[in-house]
Design a protein around this motif. Structure first.
Motif, PDB file in Angstrom:
ATOM      1  N   VAL A 112      45.552  59.455  59.110  1.00 45.61           N
ATOM      2  CA  VAL A 112      45.909  59.242  60.548  1.00 45.61           C
ATOM      3  C   VAL A 112      46.571  57.879  60.371  1.00 45.61           C
ATOM      4  N   VAL A 113      46.603  57.231  59.218  1.00 41.21           N
ATOM      5  CA  VAL A 113      47.281  55.844  59.129  1.00 41.21           C
ATOM      6  C   VAL A 113      48.532  56.079  58.414  1.00 41.21           C
ATOM      7  N   VAL A 114      50.342  55.893  58.646  1.00 41.65           N
ATOM      8  CA  VAL A 114      50.372  56.996  57.421  1.00 41.65           C
ATOM      9  C   VAL A 114      52.431  55.522  57.450  1.00 41.65           C
ATOM     10  N   GLU A 115      52.850  55.327  56.418  1.00 42.49           N
ATOM     11  CA  GLU A 115      54.034  54.144  56.316  1.00 42.49           C
ATOM     12  C   GLU A 115      55.162  54.452  57.327  1.00 42.49           C
ATOM     13  N   THR A 173      59.852  47.040  65.255  1.00 45.47           N
ATOM     14  CA  THR A 173      60.035  45.727  65.538  1.00 45.47           C
ATOM     15  C   THR A 173      58.295  45.462  65.407  1.00 45.47           C
ATOM     16  N   ASP A 174      57.805  45.895  66.902  1.00 44.96           N
ATOM     17  CA  ASP A 174      56.280  45.634  66.659  1.00 44.96           C
ATOM     18  C   ASP A 174      55.563  46.258  65.319  1.00 44.96           C
ATOM     19  N   ILE A 175      55.874  47.445  64.852  1.00 51.37           N
ATOM     20  CA  ILE A 175      55.123  47.272  63.985  1.00 51.37           C
ATOM     21  C   ILE A 175      55.581  46.134  62.451  1.00 51.37           C
ATOM     22  N   ARG A 176      56.632  45.475  62.536  1.00 46.68           N
ATOM     23  CA  ARG A 176      57.247  45.091  60.755  1.00 46.68           C
ATOM     24  C   ARG A 176      56.551  44.008  62.170  1.00 46.68           C
ATOM     25  N   ARG A 177      56.080  43.292  63.116  1.00 45.47           N
ATOM     26  CA  ARG A 177      55.494  41.993  63.040  1.00 45.47           C
ATOM     27  C   ARG A 177      54.165  41.988  63.316  1.00 45.47           C
ATOM     28  N   GLY A 178      53.320  43.515  62.888  1.00 40.34           N
ATOM     29  CA  GLY A 178      52.022  42.796  62.813  1.00 40.34           C
ATOM     30  C   GLY A 178      50.942  42.520  63.471  1.00 40.34           C
ATOM     31  N   GLU A 179      51.318  42.152  64.770  1.00 36.84           N
ATOM     32  CA  GLU A 179      50.685  41.540  65.594  1.00 36.84           C
ATOM     33  C   GLU A 179      49.887  42.568  65.991  1.00 36.84           C
ATOM     34  N   LYS A 180      50.693  44.040  66.234  1.00 37.72           N
ATOM     35  CA  LYS A 180      49.329  44.597  67.181  1.00 37.72           C
ATOM     36  C   LYS A 180      49.430  46.024  66.112  1.00 37.72           C
ATOM     37  N   ILE A 181      48.255  47.218  67.069  1.00 39.45           N
ATOM     38  CA  ILE A 181      48.302  48.249  65.964  1.00 39.45           C
ATOM     39  C   ILE A 181      49.384  49.078  67.426  1.00 39.45           C
ATOM     40  N   VAL A 182      50.198  50.235  66.337  1.00 37.38           N
ATOM     41  CA  VAL A 182      50.974  50.592  66.713  1.00 37.38           C
ATOM     42  C   VAL A 182      51.222  52.213  66.687  1.00 37.38           C
ATOM     43  N   THR A 239      51.263  60.587  67.072  1.00 39.29           N
ATOM     44  CA  THR A 239      50.186  59.928  67.125  1.00 39.29           C
ATOM     45  C   THR A 239      49.286  59.015  66.173  1.00 39.29           C
ATOM     46  N   ARG A 240      50.096  59.221  65.037  1.00 37.27           N
ATOM     47  CA  ARG A 240      49.504  58.435  63.580  1.00 37.27           C
ATOM     48  C   ARG A 240      49.631  57.045  64.421  1.00 37.27           C
ATOM     49  N   ILE A 241      48.997  56.267  63.587  1.00 41.16           N
ATOM     50  CA  ILE A 241      49.286  54.571  63.551  1.00 41.16           C
ATOM     51  C   ILE A 241      50.019  54.576  61.887  1.00 41.16           C
ATOM     52  N   LEU A 242      51.372  53.407  62.804  1.00 41.52           N
ATOM     53  CA  LEU A 242      52.393  53.444  61.224  1.00 41.52           C
ATOM     54  C   LEU A 242      51.767  51.690  61.302  1.00 41.52           C
ATOM     55  N   PHE A 243      52.128  51.479  59.829  1.00 43.50           N
ATOM     56  CA  PHE A 243      52.113  50.127  58.879  1.00 43.50           C
ATOM     57  C   PHE A 243      53.342  50.331  58.501  1.00 43.50           C
TER      58      PHE A 243
END
Length: 62
Positions: free
Chosen positions: A9-12, A31-40, A46-50
């Motif tokens: 459920v969490v993928v790169e 950009t939001d994912i790279r900042r790491g300030e919120k869950i995207v 609908t998987r969570i990205l990191f």
């Protein structure tokens, strides 16, 4: 979500794409994912990205 995506459920984020479904994401999301300030979540699957960040090497011991 576990029925749709039983393995992860969490993928790169890789090359501006979701590594779960391989859909290319909008620049605003990457950009939001790279900042790491919120869950995207991927808009497609609908998987969570990191973003994987390199782990610093430990300091040498004497």
């Amino acid at each position: 979500m576990s029925r749709r995506h039983p393995r992860s459920v969490v993928v790169e984020l890789r090359n501006d794409s979701c590594s779960g479904c391989n859909v290319r994401l909008r620049q605003m999301l990457t950009t939001d994912i790279r900042r790491g300030e919120k869950i995207v979540q991927c808009e497609s699957c609908t998987r969570i990205l990191f973003v994987a960040r390199p782990v610093p090497a430990p300091a040498p011991t004497r």
